[in-house]
Design a protein around this motif. Structure first.
Motif, mmCIF file in Angstrom:
data_model
loop_
_atom_site.group_PDB
_atom_site.id
_atom_site.type_symbol
_atom_site.label_atom_id
_atom_site.label_comp_id
_atom_site.label_asym_id
_atom_site.label_seq_id
_atom_site.Cartn_x
_atom_site.Cartn_y
_atom_site.Cartn_z
ATOM 1 N N THR A 1 0.981 -1.107 -0.029
ATOM 2 C CA THR A 1 0.159 0.104 0.033
ATOM 3 C C THR A 1 0.897 1.116 -0.021
ATOM 4 N N GLY A 2 1.808 1.159 0.883
ATOM 5 C CA GLY A 2 2.623 2.336 0.832
ATOM 6 C C GLY A 2 3.609 2.516 -0.587
ATOM 7 N N LEU A 3 3.874 1.430 -1.047
ATOM 8 C CA LEU A 3 4.683 1.608 -2.430
ATOM 9 C C LEU A 3 3.683 2.166 -3.632
ATOM 10 N N ALA A 4 2.568 1.563 -3.513
ATOM 11 C CA ALA A 4 1.620 2.120 -4.562
ATOM 12 C C ALA A 4 1.400 3.518 -4.263
ATOM 13 N N ALA A 5 1.068 3.944 -2.981
ATOM 14 C CA ALA A 5 0.998 5.482 -2.869
ATOM 15 C C ALA A 5 2.235 6.211 -3.416
ATOM 16 N N GLY A 6 3.361 5.931 -3.117
ATOM 17 C CA GLY A 6 4.552 6.331 -3.643
ATOM 18 C C GLY A 6 4.574 6.445 -5.171
ATOM 19 N N VAL A 7 4.194 5.495 -5.738
ATOM 20 C CA VAL A 7 4.108 5.335 -7.217
ATOM 21 C C VAL A 7 3.150 6.278 -7.770
ATOM 22 N N VAL A 8 2.029 6.285 -7.360
ATOM 23 C CA VAL A 8 0.821 7.244 -7.600
ATOM 24 C C VAL A 8 1.710 8.895 -7.406
ATOM 25 N N ASN A 9 2.248 8.984 -6.401
ATOM 26 C CA ASN A 9 2.943 10.353 -6.318
ATOM 27 C C ASN A 9 3.851 10.598 -7.623
ATOM 28 N N GLY A 10 4.676 9.627 -7.854
ATOM 29 C CA GLY A 10 5.532 9.747 -8.797
ATOM 30 C C GLY A 10 4.959 9.784 -10.316
ATOM 31 N N ILE A 11 3.826 9.437 -10.397
ATOM 32 C CA ILE A 11 3.083 9.343 -11.814
ATOM 33 C C ILE A 11 2.531 10.719 -11.768
ATOM 34 N N LEU A 12 1.891 11.370 -10.748
ATOM 35 C CA LEU A 12 1.334 12.602 -10.858
ATOM 36 C C LEU A 12 2.442 13.560 -11.020
ATOM 37 N N ILE A 13 3.669 13.440 -10.488
ATOM 38 C CA ILE A 13 4.645 14.612 -10.545
ATOM 39 C C ILE A 13 5.375 14.462 -11.923
ATOM 40 N N SER A 14 5.669 13.132 -12.370
ATOM 41 C CA SER A 14 6.500 13.023 -13.548
ATOM 42 C C SER A 14 5.943 13.086 -14.698
ATOM 43 N N TYR A 15 4.497 12.376 -15.024
ATOM 44 C CA TYR A 15 3.988 12.446 -16.047
ATOM 45 C C TYR A 15 2.724 13.106 -15.905
ATOM 46 N N GLY A 16 2.081 13.524 -15.047
ATOM 47 C CA GLY A 16 1.143 14.534 -14.764
ATOM 48 C C GLY A 16 1.468 16.023 -14.685
ATOM 49 N N ARG A 17 2.736 16.221 -14.472
ATOM 50 C CA ARG A 17 3.398 17.356 -14.283
ATOM 51 C C ARG A 17 2.800 18.449 -13.266
ATOM 52 N N LEU A 18 2.480 17.601 -12.065
ATOM 53 C CA LEU A 18 2.086 18.495 -11.055
ATOM 54 C C LEU A 18 3.212 18.696 -10.106
ATOM 55 N N PRO A 19 3.240 19.790 -9.630
ATOM 56 C CA PRO A 19 4.448 20.031 -8.433
ATOM 57 C C PRO A 19 4.321 19.457 -7.472
ATOM 58 N N ALA A 20 5.408 18.720 -7.059
ATOM 59 C CA ALA A 20 5.577 17.981 -5.844
ATOM 60 C C ALA A 20 4.736 18.170 -4.553
ATOM 61 N N PHE A 21 4.842 19.373 -4.330
ATOM 62 C CA PHE A 21 4.258 20.038 -3.109
ATOM 63 C C PHE A 21 2.618 19.720 -3.275
ATOM 64 N N ILE A 22 2.107 19.825 -4.497
ATOM 65 C CA ILE A 22 0.426 19.768 -4.535
ATOM 66 C C ILE A 22 0.223 18.380 -4.797
ATOM 67 N N ALA A 23 1.082 17.641 -5.608
ATOM 68 C CA ALA A 23 0.680 16.147 -5.699
ATOM 69 C C ALA A 23 0.901 15.215 -4.407
ATOM 70 N N THR A 24 1.695 15.464 -3.359
ATOM 71 C CA THR A 24 2.012 14.705 -2.396
ATOM 72 C C THR A 24 0.786 15.380 -0.993
ATOM 73 N N MET A 25 0.528 16.944 -1.247
ATOM 74 C CA MET A 25 -0.266 17.195 -0.332
ATOM 75 C C MET A 25 -1.691 16.488 -0.568
ATOM 76 N N ALA A 26 -2.041 16.292 -2.015
ATOM 77 C CA ALA A 26 -3.383 15.659 -2.296
ATOM 78 C C ALA A 26 -3.096 14.216 -1.751
ATOM 79 N N MET A 27 -1.989 13.549 -1.747
ATOM 80 C CA MET A 27 -1.939 12.235 -1.314
ATOM 81 C C MET A 27 -1.987 12.136 0.250
ATOM 82 N N LEU A 28 -1.402 13.314 0.844
ATOM 83 C CA LEU A 28 -1.739 13.315 2.259
ATOM 84 C C LEU A 28 -3.172 13.209 2.777
ATOM 85 N N SER A 29 -4.138 13.951 1.985
ATOM 86 C CA SER A 29 -5.529 13.849 2.143
ATOM 87 C C SER A 29 -6.043 12.638 1.652
ATOM 88 N N VAL A 30 -5.659 12.167 0.723
ATOM 89 C CA VAL A 30 -6.381 10.815 0.247
ATOM 90 C C VAL A 30 -5.936 9.573 1.126
#
Length: 322
Positions: free
Chosen positions: A110-139
């Protein structure tokens, strides 16, 4: 030309280099001396063991955070991911009847999957790391509350072991912290992924032009950070003897602070696992010392905030001087 100056010994040169590269080590020594003078209890074996145990969860989170900060990123989701991983482990064992080892693997996955989602949002979704990981914080925090209905979840005895002691004196969290610290140092210093972290943090565009697949490396980096967070969640669940949906709230800030106090730059490109370890110990010593001196928990938050501000200010001044 003769000189009266004797050459420095290898040991003294190495000690000076270590202190020069990591001022946090000197700060830790000064803090330790000050606390020992102010409280005779501080240097007792039991209290020093408590300091190490208290530092363990933050240090494990911070080791994963080091990978991200070295690569010029940020991960605000580690505290929530830690809580979610513990809840998933407890839910799998208690509600789904899974064997303990499978439930633990499910929590780590589960932890690994959350990290991979963060990586996808940042690398391919072009979201700033601050925004992507803050969204994951809430999710992640929300999913932890949904799965647990907002109440603690029982964890299997194998998870409770993570919070126990070996031989009645050696805390298991301390052992796990040291093992993961060595692993983090190995990844940073001895692997291709580690070299990529420094290259991306130093200059991402130059790293890309040199042939590094930056997108794939960021998936690995954020996956590692979240996996370390999952381990921290299991250690915390072991200490609490349950999975708490609100566990590790705010720990992401302590983890970031430990990395910065340890000498890493928020601009990326620098940072060491040993420095992060020392940074986590600095925070633990401050909290422990203030508790021994009966300082209000409200004032403790003020002190920690000042320490974080000073660490970031020091990083800013260091970068300007360079």
């Amino acid at each position: 030309m003769p000189t009266d100056i004797a050459p420095a010994s290898p040991w003294s040169s190495r000690a000076k280099e270590t202190l020069g590269q990591n001022g946090a080590l000197g700060a830790l020594v000064v803090l330790g001396i000050a606390m020992a003078i102010l409280s005779p209890v501080f240097l007792t074996p039991q209290n020093l063991t408590n300091v190490g145990t208290q530092a363990a969860v933050v240090a494990i989170l911070a080791f994963g955070q080091t990978f991200v900060i070295v690569s010029a990123g940020i991960d605000l989701s580690v505290g929530s991911v830690a809580a979610l991983s513990a809840i998933v482990t407890g839910y799998g064992a208690s509600n789904l009847g899974l064997p303990a080892w499978i439930a633990i693997l499910l929590g780590l996955a589960t932890g690994l999957a959350a990290g991979v989602v963060n990586g996808i949002l940042i690398s391919y979704g072009r979201l700033p790391a601050f925004i992507a990981t803050m969204a994951m914080l809430s999710v992640a925090r929300g999913l932890a509350l949904v799965l647990s209905n907002g109440i603690p979840v029982k964890v299997p005895a194998e998870v409770a072991f993570f919070g126990s002691t070996l031989g009645g004196w050696l805390p298991v969290p301390l052992v796990i912290m040291v093992v993961l610290g060595v692993l983090a140092a190995f990844i940073l210093n001895r692997t291709y992924v580690g070299r990529c972290m420094y290259a991306i943090g130093g200059n991402e565009e130059a790293a890309r032009l040199s042939g590094i697949n930056v997108g794939r490396q960021k998936l690995i980096i954020y996956g590692l950070s979240a996996t370390f967070a999952a381990v921290a969640g299991l250690v915390l669940a072991g200490r609490l003897a349950s999975g708490q949906p609100q566990a590790a709230a705010g720990y992401e800030l302590d983890a970031i602070a430990a990395v910065v106090i340890g000498g890493a730059s928020l601009a990326g490109g620098t940072g060491r696992a040993f420095g992060t370890f020392v940074g986590a110990l600095v925070l633990a010593v401050i909290r422990n010392g203030l508790n021994l001196l009966n300082v209000s928990s409200f004032w403790q938050q003020v002190v920690i905030g000042i320490v974080i501000a000073l660490a970031v200010l020091t990083d800013t001044l260091r970068r300007k001087s360079k």
